[in-house]
Motif scaffolding. Structure first.
Motif, short mmCIF file in Angstrom:
data_model
loop_
_atom_site.label_atom_id
_atom_site.label_comp_id
_atom_site.label_asym_id
_atom_site.label_seq_id
_atom_site.Cartn_x
_atom_site.Cartn_y
_atom_site.Cartn_z
N ASP A 54 -8.88 -3.19 1.55
CA ASP A 54 -8.75 -4.14 2.66
C ASP A 54 -10.04 -4.25 3.45
O ASP A 54 -10.42 -5.34 3.89
CB ASP A 54 -7.61 -3.71 3.58
CG ASP A 54 -6.25 -3.80 2.90
OD1 ASP A 54 -6.17 -4.42 1.83
OD2 ASP A 54 -5.27 -3.26 3.45
N LEU A 58 -12.02 -7.78 3.81
CA LEU A 58 -12.20 -8.37 5.13
C LEU A 58 -13.67 -8.48 5.51
O LEU A 58 -14.06 -9.40 6.25
CB LEU A 58 -11.45 -7.55 6.18
CG LEU A 58 -9.92 -7.59 6.08
CD1 LEU A 58 -9.30 -6.55 6.99
CD2 LEU A 58 -9.41 -8.98 6.44
N CYS A 61 -15.66 -11.69 5.00
CA CYS A 61 -15.59 -12.79 5.97
C CYS A 61 -16.88 -12.95 6.76
O CYS A 61 -17.04 -13.95 7.47
CB CYS A 61 -14.43 -12.56 6.94
SG CYS A 61 -12.80 -12.56 6.16
N ILE A 93 -7.45 -13.19 6.94
CA ILE A 93 -7.36 -12.12 7.93
C ILE A 93 -5.95 -12.03 8.49
O ILE A 93 -5.37 -10.94 8.62
CB ILE A 93 -8.38 -12.36 9.05
CG1 ILE A 93 -9.81 -12.23 8.52
CG2 ILE A 93 -8.16 -11.37 10.20
CD1 ILE A 93 -10.88 -12.63 9.52
N ILE A 110 -8.08 -3.58 11.06
CA ILE A 110 -8.53 -4.94 10.74
C ILE A 110 -9.45 -5.47 11.83
O ILE A 110 -10.47 -6.12 11.56
CB ILE A 110 -7.31 -5.86 10.54
CG1 ILE A 110 -6.57 -5.47 9.26
CG2 ILE A 110 -7.73 -7.34 10.48
CD1 ILE A 110 -5.25 -6.19 9.07
#
Length: 299
Positions: A54, A58, A61, A93, A110
């Motif tokens: 993850d 992420l 991005c 996201i 996150i």
């Protein structure tokens, strides 16, 4: 005078006409040191909260954040496909957050990765705004200046935290020096390949390495952790990866596509008359062959 001093002075002009001065160090080098430190600090903290797959997805991005900041700050060319890619990144996201059920640790992880990607994007945009593009020697000098900044200022932070009793140092005997040294070597290799690879090869190939890290981390997490690849997580990974690939398209990709379609249409138009000519030329030959047979039948 040292033999490499002219080359050094030429590389120092990368920071301005006055070269590398104390004012330039604090105004043009120190901000990049802070941003790079925050990028790595937030990234490492995110790995403690969520799995590496993850985190790596992420972090892709940051390419979308670079486009948005470049469009706003640098007034780069507006491209609809990159806006779509940025929307894909934001949607990915949100879906990645939903995949873990909006738990506190996953939301914090996150948020840390998104913050790390934002710091990385800000680093790249400010570099282009203040310094422009760097050659091989200029990039080496810039990284050396960042290293000096880290030694002088970043190393003071754990000392301050220790003496203010915010954090405590454990015994140096239990520190995993092997893992720490291995991580340092890999991080150094990553920075060398990232900064000097652009001067040697195409930047697109360097960017593809970020995408390729996603399946590698997914395989490692599958065998070493309890990660669950549900449908939402898989769709989020695909959406973010697709958005990242769309951002790798060159600025004139639409012109190239139009030229390619135009050439294909011209070729089809050229093939059709040739086919009609063959059919037309074949009709008289067939009639000439049938006429002698008809005359012989009449006799």
């Amino acid at each position: 005078m040292l033999p490499f001093s002219p080359c050094f002075r030429e590389c120092c002009r990368f920071f301005g006409d006055n070269g590398l001065t104390l004012k330039v160090f604090f105004t043009k080098a120190a901000p990049f040191g802070v941003l790079w430190t925050l990028t790595n600090y937030l990234y490492l903290h995110a790995i403690k909260k969520i799995n590496t797959t993850d985190v790596s997805v992420l972090f892709c991005c940051n390419k979308a954040f670079v486009f948005l900041l470049s469009w706003i700050v640098l007034r780069d060319r507006f491209m609809g496909v990159r806006i779509v890619a940025a929307i894909f990144a934001i949607a990915g996201i949100v879906m990645m957050t939903y995949a873990d059920g909006f738990h506190s640790h996953s939301v914090i992880g996150i948020a840390l990765v998104v913050g790390s990607a934002s710091m990385s994007a800000l680093y790249k945009v400010l570099f282009k705004l203040l310094l422009g593009s760097a050659k091989f020697g200029e990039a080496a000098l810039f990284l050396s200046v960042l290293a000096v900044f880290n030694v002088l200022f970043v190393t003071c932070i754990p000392v301050i935290l220790y003496f203010t009793e915010v954090e405590y140092w454990s015994s140096f005997d239990i520190v995993p020096w092997g893992n720490l040294c291995g991580f340092s070597i890999l991080l150094l290799t990553f920075n060398i390949l990232l900064n000097f690879g652009i001067a040697i090869t195409y930047p697109t190939l360097i960017s593809l390495g970020i995408v390729l890290s996603v399946p590698v981390n997914a395989v490692v997490d599958h065998y070493t952790s309890e990660i669950v690849f549900n449908s939402v997580r898989v769709i989020a990974i695909i959406i973010i990866g697709l958005g990242f690939l769309l951002l790798l398209l060159p600025e004139e990709w639409d012109v190239w596509v139009i030229k390619l379609l135009t050439r294909l249409k011209v070729r089809k138009k050229e093939e059709i008359p040739e086919g009609n000519g063959d059919i037309a030329s074949g009709l008289p030959n067939k009639s000439r062959r049938t006429r002698p047979s008809m005359s012989s039948f009449a006799h």
